[in-house]
Design a protein around this motif. Structure first.
Motif, short mmCIF file in Angstrom:
data_model
loop_
_atom_site.label_atom_id
_atom_site.label_comp_id
_atom_site.label_asym_id
_atom_site.label_seq_id
_atom_site.Cartn_x
_atom_site.Cartn_y
_atom_site.Cartn_z
N PHE A 111 -5.72 -8.49 -4.03
CA PHE A 111 -4.49 -9.35 -5.03
C PHE A 111 -3.17 -8.53 -5.09
CE2 PHE A 111 -2.14 -11.36 -7.93
CZ PHE A 111 -1.63 -12.38 -7.51
N LEU A 112 -3.07 -7.95 -5.45
CA LEU A 112 -1.64 -6.94 -5.80
C LEU A 112 -1.23 -6.87 -4.70
CD1 LEU A 112 -3.08 -5.45 -9.27
CD2 LEU A 112 -1.46 -7.59 -9.50
N LEU A 113 -2.45 -5.63 -4.37
CA LEU A 113 -1.72 -5.49 -2.32
C LEU A 113 -1.57 -6.51 -2.00
CD1 LEU A 113 -1.52 -3.25 -0.45
CD2 LEU A 113 -3.84 -3.39 0.33
N SER A 114 -2.17 -7.33 -1.99
CA SER A 114 -1.03 -8.75 -0.69
C SER A 114 0.26 -8.68 -1.57
CB SER A 114 -2.66 -9.51 -0.64
OG SER A 114 -2.52 -10.22 -1.17
N SER A 115 0.65 -8.63 -2.85
CA SER A 115 0.99 -9.86 -3.42
C SER A 115 2.26 -8.40 -3.35
CB SER A 115 1.01 -9.82 -4.92
OG SER A 115 0.19 -10.73 -5.08
N THR A 116 2.58 -7.24 -3.22
CA THR A 116 3.48 -6.51 -3.35
C THR A 116 3.51 -5.62 -2.33
OG1 THR A 116 1.88 -4.51 -4.37
CG2 THR A 116 2.91 -6.16 -5.49
N ARG A 117 2.42 -5.73 -1.07
CA ARG A 117 3.00 -4.99 -0.17
C ARG A 117 2.89 -3.70 -0.21
NH1 ARG A 117 5.79 -7.89 4.43
NH2 ARG A 117 7.38 -7.31 3.47
N ASP A 118 2.62 -2.55 -1.55
CA ASP A 118 2.78 -1.44 -1.98
C ASP A 118 1.49 -0.43 -2.71
OD1 ASP A 118 3.19 1.14 -3.23
OD2 ASP A 118 5.07 0.07 -3.71
N VAL A 119 0.98 0.34 -1.63
CA VAL A 119 -0.08 0.75 -2.01
C VAL A 119 -0.65 0.79 -3.04
CG1 VAL A 119 -2.14 2.72 -1.28
CG2 VAL A 119 -0.96 0.93 0.24
N ASP A 120 0.26 2.12 -3.61
CA ASP A 120 0.29 2.35 -4.87
C ASP A 120 1.18 2.01 -5.91
OD1 ASP A 120 0.03 5.18 -3.88
OD2 ASP A 120 2.05 5.25 -3.13
N LEU A 121 2.24 1.06 -5.82
CA LEU A 121 2.08 0.37 -6.43
C LEU A 121 0.80 -0.67 -7.44
CD1 LEU A 121 3.90 -1.24 -8.85
CD2 LEU A 121 5.03 -2.78 -6.62
N ALA A 122 0.20 -1.01 -5.74
CA ALA A 122 -0.93 -2.00 -6.75
C ALA A 122 -2.26 -1.52 -7.29
CB ALA A 122 -1.51 -2.31 -4.92
N GLU A 123 -2.24 -0.56 -6.64
CA GLU A 123 -2.99 0.46 -7.71
C GLU A 123 -2.66 0.91 -9.19
OE1 GLU A 123 -5.01 3.90 -5.23
OE2 GLU A 123 -5.64 5.36 -6.74
N THR A 124 -1.58 1.69 -9.44
CA THR A 124 -1.24 1.29 -10.39
C THR A 124 -1.19 -0.17 -11.50
OG1 THR A 124 0.79 2.64 -10.08
CG2 THR A 124 0.95 1.66 -12.43
N LEU A 125 -1.25 -1.47 -10.82
CA LEU A 125 -0.50 -2.66 -11.38
C LEU A 125 -2.53 -2.97 -12.00
CD1 LEU A 125 1.80 -4.04 -10.10
CD2 LEU A 125 2.31 -3.56 -11.89
N THR A 126 -3.30 -2.58 -11.12
CA THR A 126 -4.74 -2.49 -10.99
C THR A 126 -5.28 -1.83 -12.23
OG1 THR A 126 -5.38 -2.74 -8.98
CG2 THR A 126 -7.15 -2.62 -9.68
N GLN A 127 -4.84 -1.16 -11.91
CA GLN A 127 -5.52 0.15 -13.84
C GLN A 127 -4.98 -0.46 -14.73
OE1 GLN A 127 -4.36 4.36 -12.51
NE2 GLN A 127 -5.33 4.47 -11.27
N GLU A 128 -3.02 -0.99 -14.76
CA GLU A 128 -3.13 -1.89 -15.85
C GLU A 128 -3.44 -2.91 -16.54
OE1 GLU A 128 1.37 -2.85 -17.98
OE2 GLU A 128 1.50 -1.07 -15.66
N CYS A 129 -3.53 -3.67 -15.32
CA CYS A 129 -4.52 -4.69 -15.45
C CYS A 129 -5.80 -4.47 -15.98
CB CYS A 129 -4.73 -5.37 -14.49
SG CYS A 129 -6.19 -7.02 -14.26
N PHE A 130 -6.97 -3.42 -15.25
CA PHE A 130 -7.94 -2.93 -15.87
C PHE A 130 -8.15 -2.25 -17.20
CE2 PHE A 130 -9.76 -4.37 -11.90
CZ PHE A 130 -10.62 -4.96 -12.50
#
Lengths: 147, 191
Positions: free
Chosen positions: B37-56
């Motif tokens: 979801f975060l990848l499709s929203s940001t289209r940024d692989v690294d940012l999506a990973e960072t935000l996923t970590q922050e989310c969890f």
């Protein structure tokens, strides 16, 4: 493919808007391709190998050197500014001093000229008044002589 | 991950089970979906990973407060939406900070296609369609994009989307309608 069919089925059951979507075959296909594309991209990105970057000492040194160079640069710029300012102030002081000396010289010359004019005026006044002041005595001397 | 397991209706027993489950199990189960979801929203692989970590990380801190009133996925998705909002808000406020932008454009994002498209012509057609959908998504507002992704990528139900976004069902439907309209316009424009 069954998962895709399930997905399309769910999309078709989600209200009037989705029924409109189902009628548009091209839109439905585009949305299905889009979903599959995002899933494929996400799966690939999620399972990619990740390089763990360890914090190295060079990074600290780089920061320290950058900071030192920055300080030197700032000091250089500041000292250049101070030097320019001092030069400017010295020039202004010299100009002011020369102007003061010139004004003083002019004032002295004017004072001398005024004094000379005053003395000349007094001399002329005295030379003109003295004969007039001695006129009565002269008349007396002339009177005594006749007697 | 099979979507059917995620979209099961929430029951009290299931809620209790989820609430009692180990957080690591929930994280392992839903992490790919949150990342997607975060990848499709940001289209940024690294940012999506960072935000996923922050989310969890946030989810872990608040895990004790999770009562199971909604599914764990809905709860996690709500956190992910807020994390994403906070990220963009902070980035706007801190524009002077050094920020890296690795978001890919629509062309690059549309390169990813499932491998079972049979012929090259079909693959080309599918790629073109995906590109047009991405272009339409680019022009959506943040809320419309979120709702669109949750519906058509994560295949969440309207009610679930409403719970995850904090919007009413009607508002979700309105956003979806506008978003689909944009996609339809974009697809019509290519003809």
């Amino acid at each position: 493919m069954s998962a895709e069919k399930d997905g399309m089925k769910k999309m078709g059951q989600a209200g009037s808007m989705d029924s409109e979507t189902a009628h548009d075959a091209e839109l439905g296909a585009a949305l299905r391709h889009f979903r599959l594309s995002v899933h494929a991209w996400s799966d690939a990105a999620y399972s990619r190998p990740r390089a763990a970057a360890l914090p190295t000492r060079s990074a600290v040194w780089r920061k320290a050197v950058s900071l030192a160079l920055g300080c030197v640069l700032v000091l250089g710029v500041a000292s250049e500014g101070v030097y320019q300012h001092e030069q400017h102030m010295a020039q202004e002081r010299e100009v002011k001093l020369a102007r003061q000396i010139e004004m003083q010289r002019q004032a002295e010359a004017q004072k001398v000229a005024e004094e000379d004019a005053l003395l000349a005026h007094v001399d002329s006044d005295v030379s003109r008044e003295v004969p007039a002041a001695l006129d009565p005595l002269a008349s007396l001397v002339e009177g005594d002589g006749s007697k | 991950m099979a979507a059917g397991t995620i979209l099961e209706p929430m029951t009290a027993a299931r809620a209790e089970t989820i609430a009692a489950a180990d957080f690591s199990h929930v994280a392992a189960s839903y992490r790919p979906q949150i990342y997607r979801f975060l990848l499709s929203s940001t289209r940024d692989v690294d940012l999506a990973e960072t935000l996923t970590q922050e989310c969890f990380l946030k989810a872990h801190r608040n895990w004790a407060g999770f009562r199971g009133e909604s599914s764990a996925l809905t709860w996690l998705m709500r956190i992910a939406i807020n994390v994403q909002k906070d990220h963009w808000r902070n980035r706007r406020m801190q524009f002077w900070r050094q920020t890296r932008v690795n978001a890919v454009d629509a062309d690059e994002a549309s390169e990813w296609l499932p491998s079972h498209e049979s012929s090259p012509e079909q693959q080309l057609l599918a790629r073109e369609q995906v590109k047009h959908v991405w272009k339409a998504v680019e022009r959506l507002s943040g809320r419309q994009r979120t709702v669109f992704m949750l519906r058509y990528v994560e295949e969440m139900e309207i009610a679930e989307i409403a719970r995850a976004t904090g919007l009413s069902d009607g508002t979700v439907k309105a956003h979806l309608s506008r978003a689909v309209g944009r996609v339809r316009t974009e697809l019509g424009g290519k003809k």
